[in-house]
Scaffold this motif. Structure first.
Motif, PDB file in Angstrom:
ATOM      1  N   LEU A 203       0.848  -1.214  -0.059  1.00 23.38           N
ATOM      2  CA  LEU A 203      -0.099  -0.122   0.199  1.00 23.38           C
ATOM      3  C   LEU A 203       0.880   1.207   0.119  1.00 23.38           C
ATOM      4  O   LEU A 203       1.874   1.419   0.792  1.00 23.38           O
ATOM      5  N   ARG A 204       0.435   2.134  -0.833  1.00 26.26           N
ATOM      6  CA  ARG A 204       1.212   3.413  -0.825  1.00 26.26           C
ATOM      7  C   ARG A 204       0.473   4.608  -0.364  1.00 26.26           C
ATOM      8  O   ARG A 204       0.902   5.393   0.352  1.00 26.26           O
ATOM      9  N   HIS A 205      -0.908   4.541  -0.764  1.00 27.33           N
ATOM     10  CA  HIS A 205      -1.835   5.730  -0.379  1.00 27.33           C
ATOM     11  C   HIS A 205      -3.228   5.246   0.039  1.00 27.33           C
ATOM     12  O   HIS A 205      -3.630   4.003  -0.281  1.00 27.33           O
ATOM     13  N   ALA A 206      -3.715   5.904   1.114  1.00 26.12           N
ATOM     14  CA  ALA A 206      -5.256   5.414   1.463  1.00 26.12           C
ATOM     15  C   ALA A 206      -6.370   5.430   0.394  1.00 26.12           C
ATOM     16  O   ALA A 206      -7.106   4.682   0.592  1.00 26.12           O
ATOM     17  N   THR A 207      -6.004   6.442  -0.480  1.00 25.80           N
ATOM     18  CA  THR A 207      -7.254   6.692  -1.408  1.00 25.80           C
ATOM     19  C   THR A 207      -6.423   7.377  -2.693  1.00 25.80           C
ATOM     20  O   THR A 207      -5.232   7.515  -2.634  1.00 25.80           O
ATOM     21  N   GLY A 208      -7.219   7.371  -3.697  1.00 18.97           N
ATOM     22  CA  GLY A 208      -6.862   7.706  -5.140  1.00 18.97           C
ATOM     23  C   GLY A 208      -7.596   9.259  -5.061  1.00 18.97           C
ATOM     24  O   GLY A 208      -8.664   9.584  -4.634  1.00 18.97           O
ATOM     25  N   LEU A 209      -7.066  10.067  -5.894  1.00 21.65           N
ATOM     26  CA  LEU A 209      -7.372  11.318  -6.297  1.00 21.65           C
ATOM     27  C   LEU A 209      -7.304  11.778  -7.606  1.00 21.65           C
ATOM     28  O   LEU A 209      -6.344  11.507  -8.479  1.00 21.65           O
ATOM     29  N   LEU A 210      -8.559  11.807  -8.372  1.00 26.86           N
ATOM     30  CA  LEU A 210      -8.444  12.228  -9.868  1.00 26.86           C
ATOM     31  C   LEU A 210      -7.838  13.540 -10.054  1.00 26.86           C
ATOM     32  O   LEU A 210      -8.531  14.588  -9.337  1.00 26.86           O
ATOM     33  N   MET A 211      -6.915  13.757 -10.824  1.00 27.71           N
ATOM     34  CA  MET A 211      -6.342  15.207 -11.219  1.00 27.71           C
ATOM     35  C   MET A 211      -6.579  15.479 -12.460  1.00 27.71           C
ATOM     36  O   MET A 211      -6.868  14.607 -13.416  1.00 27.71           O
ATOM     37  N   GLY A 212      -6.916  16.646 -12.712  1.00 27.47           N
ATOM     38  CA  GLY A 212      -7.143  17.294 -14.098  1.00 27.47           C
ATOM     39  C   GLY A 212      -8.515  16.899 -14.351  1.00 27.47           C
ATOM     40  O   GLY A 212      -9.662  16.938 -13.871  1.00 27.47           O
ATOM     41  N   PHE A 213      -8.754  16.479 -15.743  1.00 27.13           N
ATOM     42  CA  PHE A 213     -10.104  16.356 -16.427  1.00 27.13           C
ATOM     43  C   PHE A 213     -11.010  15.445 -15.577  1.00 27.13           C
ATOM     44  O   PHE A 213     -10.821  14.364 -15.300  1.00 27.13           O
ATOM     45  N   ASN A 214     -12.300  16.021 -15.430  1.00 28.86           N
ATOM     46  CA  ASN A 214     -13.019  15.502 -14.728  1.00 28.86           C
ATOM     47  C   ASN A 214     -13.171  15.517 -13.363  1.00 28.86           C
ATOM     48  O   ASN A 214     -13.935  15.027 -12.614  1.00 28.86           O
ATOM     49  N   SER A 215     -12.173  16.189 -12.751  1.00 28.09           N
ATOM     50  CA  SER A 215     -12.099  16.031 -11.212  1.00 28.09           C
ATOM     51  C   SER A 215     -13.129  16.725 -10.506  1.00 28.09           C
ATOM     52  O   SER A 215     -13.798  16.584  -9.376  1.00 28.09           O
ATOM     53  N   TRP A 216     -13.837  17.955 -11.384  1.00 24.30           N
ATOM     54  CA  TRP A 216     -15.056  18.682 -10.919  1.00 24.30           C
ATOM     55  C   TRP A 216     -15.968  17.562 -10.495  1.00 24.30           C
ATOM     56  O   TRP A 216     -16.942  17.996  -9.578  1.00 24.30           O
ATOM     57  N   ILE A 217     -16.161  16.539 -10.991  1.00 26.09           N
ATOM     58  CA  ILE A 217     -17.234  15.425 -10.860  1.00 26.09           C
ATOM     59  C   ILE A 217     -17.296  15.105  -9.413  1.00 26.09           C
ATOM     60  O   ILE A 217     -18.450  14.765  -8.563  1.00 26.09           O
ATOM     61  N   PHE A 218     -16.100  15.018  -8.786  1.00 24.21           N
ATOM     62  CA  PHE A 218     -15.999  14.566  -7.419  1.00 24.21           C
ATOM     63  C   PHE A 218     -15.980  15.556  -6.393  1.00 24.21           C
ATOM     64  O   PHE A 218     -16.198  15.474  -5.397  1.00 24.21           O
ATOM     65  N   TRP A 219     -15.627  16.869  -6.990  1.00 25.09           N
ATOM     66  CA  TRP A 219     -15.421  18.209  -6.073  1.00 25.09           C
ATOM     67  C   TRP A 219     -16.940  18.933  -6.057  1.00 25.09           C
ATOM     68  O   TRP A 219     -17.290  19.410  -4.872  1.00 25.09           O
TER      69      TRP A 219
END
Length: 432
Positions: A203-219
């Motif tokens: 394991l490297r990170h607890a979660t993933g984060l979408l960067m750039g295109f379409n990140s607005w969908i999650f924010w």
């Protein structure tokens, strides 16, 4: 690392976001004898459908759609349905060009965030009154609207939930789903992160984060969860300068700042499969992909509704069915659209494709929530919202994506992002 081509294409397919706004609402070559937003509802005649119905389908034509078309033809012996596949990567431009040139099919599947733009081009007939909004999730129905007039029928729904690897989260002492509130969820992510390289060696990170295109969908849903919004439809002004937006930005920034997510545009799907990340937020297609392409993970992952702060909220996307103003056989086209969106047929299509039906009754008819990993999608669809129905939406979305990336990389503060977004979006405007 980067987002894979497959993931990018699939995201466009499922969330239906236009790549370009280059052909926004030119209306070139069209008459001015109607007024988008003020059209009277189309009429559906009595009796069976007759004649040829030409439909454009976005992407490959699913066998389930062909079967439903055959069933429609059996019930309407004088009708002939012809479906043409239109690749997703060129669909937006093909549709806008067809509308501008007055050379459309009778009906088409339309990406939900394309609806305002194409309705503003005077491309669609208004939805017949006999097709009831109450038969669909409110957020999905809102994707059909432009200036408070509906121009289509929700077909495939889409929203996102949290996927989590139980084999990794349990080693962090988390029994079952992570906390459903934002504060508790963040604590759980920190607990998972503490196991990286220890109890969870890969394991490297607890979660993933979408960067750039379409990140607005999650924010953007984070703003709705705070009780705020980014746009006031009454005043037609953007509202990125509010406390609710500030809180949503602060939460977004806290995840990468705390080292809980990568900021290098990692492939979240592959990372989840490989056990490099333990959680991430995604649409229903991901679950179908895991079952098909990574069966070794069956039983090791689950889904849960998106955590929230003040009130639950999520993104409503997908595709709608629209009948064009230039349709040669609009009556049969509306009858086919009505047939496809009957609850039983929506359930059939969803089961065959791994998608989500836009109608609550379809979930009941198909007993879809019996699958514990599908149930969170049903819960999420009940509280999901459509983005603002403005023709400049993709430009606004692009501005949000850009500023969120600056925030995640620590290149801008929350206050600076708010100021930039308020200025940029006001400059872009809302279009027609």
């Amino acid at each position: 690392m980067r987002i894979t081509t497959r993931h990018s294409v699939r995201t466009v397919q499922t969330l239906c976001v236009t790549v370009t706004a280059a052909l926004v609402a030119t209306g070139c070559g069209r008459s001015e004898d109607s007024a988008p937003g003020k059209d009277a509802p189309a009429q559906i005649g009595a009796g069976k459908a007759k004649g040829t119905v030409v439909m454009w389908n976005l992407g490959d034509i699913e066998p389930a759609l062909k079967e439903l078309a055959k069933k429609f033809e059996q019930k309407n012996p004088d009708a002939d349905v012809k479906i043409t596949a239109v690749p997703w990567d060129g669909a937006h431009d093909k549709l806008t060009t067809a509308i501008a040139g007055g050379n459309t099919p009778d009906m088409s599947m339309i990406g939900s965030t394309w609806m305002p733009e194409m309705a503003a081009m005077n491309g669609f007939q208004a939805t017949p009154a006999s097709i009831k909004s109450s038969d669909f999730y409110p957020g999905q129905w809102d994707t059909t609207k432009y200036k408070n007039t509906s121009y289509g029928v929700p077909f495939t729904a889409d929203t996102t939930v949290v996927y989590y690897r139980t084999d990794l989260t349990e080693k962090a002492g988390i029994k079952g789903a992570l906390a459903g509130d934002r504060e508790g969820y963040l604590k759980d992510l920190k607990a998972i992160q503490a196991t990286a390289g220890k109890q969870n060696p890969k394991l490297r990170h607890a979660t993933g984060l979408l960067m750039g295109f379409n990140s607005w969908i999650f924010w953007v849903p984070m703003v709705w969860q705070q009780g705020g919004d980014i746009y006031d439809a009454k005043t037609k002004k953007f509202t990125f300068d509010t406390p609710e937006v500030a809180k949503a930005l602060e939460y977004w920034a806290s995840v990468p700042k705390g080292g809980l997510a990568p900021t290098d545009r990692s492939d979240n799907v592959q990372g989840f499969r490989d056990g490099l990340i333990a959680t991430y937020q995604e649409a229903a297609w991901a679950g179908a992909s895991f079952h098909k392409d990574a069966p070794e993970l069956d039983g090791k992952w689950k889904t849960m509704p998106v955590p929230y702060s003040e009130q639950p909220a999520g993104f409503a996307g997908g595709t709608d069915l629209a009948v064009f103003k230039e349709a040669e056989n609009p009556d049969a086209a509306w009858k086919f659209a009505r047939f496809l969106t009957e609850p039983a047929n929506l359930a059939t299509y969803a089961k065959a494709t791994g998608g989500l039906p836009a109608s609550p009754q379809a979930w009941t008819d198909g007993n879809l929530s019996a699958d514990e990993n599908m149930k969170p999608f049903d819960e999420q669809l009940k509280v999901s919202k459509a983005p603002p129905a403005i023709t400049t939406w993709q430009q606004i979305a692009d501005a949000i994506d850009s500023e969120l990336e600056k925030l995640a990389l620590g290149k801008a503060t929350v206050a600076e992002v708010q100021k930039a977004l308020q200025s940029k979006t006001t400059s872009i405007g809302t279009g027609r």
